[in-house]
Design an enzyme around this catalytic site. Structure first.
Site, short mmCIF file in Angstrom:
data_model
loop_
_atom_site.label_atom_id
_atom_site.label_comp_id
_atom_site.label_asym_id
_atom_site.label_seq_id
_atom_site.Cartn_x
_atom_site.Cartn_y
_atom_site.Cartn_z
N HIS A 75 0.86 -1.19 0.00
CA HIS A 75 0.00 0.00 0.00
C HIS A 75 0.89 1.23 0.00
CE1 HIS A 75 -3.07 2.93 1.26
NE2 HIS A 75 -2.12 3.42 2.03
N GLU A 121 -3.13 8.78 7.16
CA GLU A 121 -2.70 7.38 7.29
C GLU A 121 -1.48 7.21 8.20
OE1 GLU A 121 -4.37 5.94 2.92
OE2 GLU A 121 -2.21 5.96 3.29
#
Ligand code: UDP
Ligand code: MG
Length: 148
Positions: A115, A126
């Protein structure tokens, strides 16, 4: 300096590819500024991928992401967000460019080994999903907007 969140996904951890994936980023001059191994509960994977909650692949994706340990990390470099996306390649490994991480290592559109944050806003959300202030170096906490 820009920062981005990368995750070596559970398929890659299970296949012994942690080192190979980090090597590819470091070889391109990206620096590891935070690193850990975690095993997400499905609820935690759902929280991380909440923007995709309406997608048909959401349940399968979050089961996959909670199927074993993964290795989130913070990478730093000039233009790190875009450079990581380029090095990863397209989501579907069959559509990813030759030589990219996903083209070389991934086995399916879901099990695509890595990712990477897709924008500065995503990175800003994130990074703290996985890393507290104590777990990254000071420049990471200062954020992508700082001039350091
Ligand atoms: N994914 C999937 N099926 C799809 C699209 C995505 O299983 O049709 C999974 C895949 O693991 C992907 C993740 O969901 O990496 C998040 O999707 P996104 O579109 O954000 O792709 P990415 O940014 O990771 O390239
Ligand atoms: Mg994405």
């Amino acid at each position: 300096m820009e920062h981005t969140l990368v995750i070596v996904k559970p398929d890659a951890v299970a296949r012994g590819l942690i080192g190979e994936i980090i090597r590819r980023f470091e070889a391109e001059g990206l620096a590891v500024r935070g690193l850990k191994m975690v095993w997400l509960a499905q609820k935690e994977a759902e929280g991380f991928y909440r923007v995709h909650r309406q997608q048909p692949f959401f349940d399968s994706l979050t089961r996959f992401m909670s199927s074993g340990p993964c290795v989130p990390m913070v990478l730093e470099g000039e233009g790190a967000i875009g450079r990581v996306r380029t090095l990863m390649g397209a989501t579907d490994p069959q559509k990813a460019a030759e030589g990219t991480i996903r083209r070389s290592l991934a086995t399916s559109i879901e099990r695509n080994v890595v990712h990477g944050s897709d924008s500065a806003a995503s990175a800003a959300a994130e990074i703290p999903y996985f890393f507290s202030r104590l777990e990254t170096l000071p420049a990471v906490v200062a954020g992508n907007s700082s001039s350091t």
